[in-house]
Motif scaffolding. Sequence first.
Motif, mmCIF file in Angstrom:
data_model
loop_
_atom_site.group_PDB
_atom_site.id
_atom_site.type_symbol
_atom_site.label_atom_id
_atom_site.label_comp_id
_atom_site.label_asym_id
_atom_site.label_seq_id
_atom_site.Cartn_x
_atom_site.Cartn_y
_atom_site.Cartn_z
ATOM 1 N N LYS A 209 9.574 -5.147 -3.605
ATOM 2 C CA LYS A 209 8.189 -4.625 -3.087
ATOM 3 C C LYS A 209 8.561 -3.325 -1.952
ATOM 4 O O LYS A 209 7.825 -2.681 -1.651
ATOM 5 C CB LYS A 209 7.701 -5.718 -2.054
ATOM 6 N N ALA A 211 10.074 0.388 -1.046
ATOM 7 C CA ALA A 211 10.181 1.650 -1.942
ATOM 8 C C ALA A 211 11.902 2.026 -1.995
ATOM 9 O O ALA A 211 12.256 2.438 -2.917
ATOM 10 C CB ALA A 211 9.648 2.778 -1.109
ATOM 11 N N GLY A 246 9.281 1.177 3.327
ATOM 12 C CA GLY A 246 7.879 1.678 2.573
ATOM 13 C C GLY A 246 6.984 0.350 2.083
ATOM 14 O O GLY A 246 5.999 0.853 1.204
ATOM 15 N N TRP A 247 7.287 -0.688 2.285
ATOM 16 C CA TRP A 247 6.489 -1.679 1.885
ATOM 17 C C TRP A 247 4.924 -1.541 1.989
ATOM 18 O O TRP A 247 4.138 -1.371 1.162
ATOM 19 C CB TRP A 247 7.161 -3.055 2.466
ATOM 20 N N ASP A 249 2.804 0.741 3.216
ATOM 21 C CA ASP A 249 2.042 2.008 2.689
ATOM 22 C C ASP A 249 2.043 2.109 1.114
ATOM 23 O O ASP A 249 1.358 2.854 0.664
ATOM 24 C CB ASP A 249 2.436 3.235 3.492
ATOM 25 N N LEU A 250 3.147 1.666 0.590
ATOM 26 C CA LEU A 250 3.398 1.783 -0.876
ATOM 27 C C LEU A 250 3.118 0.450 -1.682
ATOM 28 O O LEU A 250 3.604 0.456 -2.711
ATOM 29 C CB LEU A 250 4.808 2.416 -1.083
ATOM 30 N N ASP A 251 2.282 -0.361 -0.899
ATOM 31 C CA ASP A 251 2.314 -1.579 -1.525
ATOM 32 C C ASP A 251 1.511 -1.620 -2.810
ATOM 33 O O ASP A 251 1.801 -2.549 -3.814
ATOM 34 C CB ASP A 251 1.029 -2.558 -0.509
ATOM 35 N N GLN A 253 1.835 0.727 -5.177
ATOM 36 C CA GLN A 253 2.681 1.729 -6.216
ATOM 37 C C GLN A 253 2.761 1.216 -7.459
ATOM 38 O O GLN A 253 2.876 0.002 -7.696
ATOM 39 C CB GLN A 253 4.103 2.045 -5.398
ATOM 40 N N ALA A 255 4.845 1.811 -11.121
ATOM 41 C CA ALA A 255 6.004 2.312 -11.489
ATOM 42 C C ALA A 255 6.272 2.798 -12.752
ATOM 43 O O ALA A 255 7.354 2.818 -13.243
ATOM 44 C CB ALA A 255 7.120 1.090 -11.131
#
Length: 263
Positions: A209, A211, A246-247, A249-251, A253, A255
């Motif tokens: 989870k 980044a 980054g967990w 704000d980039l939840d 994301q 890939a």
Amino acid sequence: MLGLEGRTAAVVGAASGIGRAIAIAFAENGAFVACADLDRAGVAETASMIEAVGGRAEASVVDVRRSADVDTMLDKVAAEHGRLDVAVGTPGINIRKPLVEYTDAEFEAVTDVNLRGGFHVLRGAGRIMSAQGHGSIIVISSISSRVVEPGQVIYAGTKAALAQMVRVLAAELGPCGVRVNAIAPGPVETALTEPIRASKAWAGAYAEKVALGRWARPAEIAGPAVFLASDAATYVTGEVLFADGGWVDLDAQFADEAAVGTD
């Protein structure tokens, strides 16, 4: 700007984990550090570690759940050193289970340390610092104040409450020259997270989870604390600094490399 030379800092929860890392980092940057914790042996070890490399520290036994313990320790530090520049509260516990299965005793155990303990540090330091006209107070919140994970209802509630307490207290103490902030870590390798890290699958799921793809070391949370304590952050107050790799704000994301760069 990041130096803490001549500063007096108190770290409640300094016996291990994030609290120990913050105490050591403060000392490395020149501060005298009053280390406090309920764990007598652990907090003494932290102070000894600091002194062994030429730092200045002392150790005391404090139960963060008891306001008298916290107030007495903070008042003593301020009286003996003529000031209290930084106060940090790190203690936290967690009991993972669905809310409907929580007992009253379990609820009280978590809230007494996380919420009541945080309140005691905020209030005790706030009283001293507002009178002296300066200071930085830092408490440890969590990504759980923002993200949702089953079994974390009470823990998440306390960490969200701390975040909001910081914001309101920053508004109250700003006119006195006192800054109040929180750090919200993601997954960190501490005693609190040992049950998770004991499971390879569970630990891996948390790392995925993030980044950066890994868990944080306690020392990586100490850096933000040094920043918030220092003159580099003189215009920073009422903030919750997410040190989560980054967990949050980039939840969401995605890939799929095939989709990167396409319309």
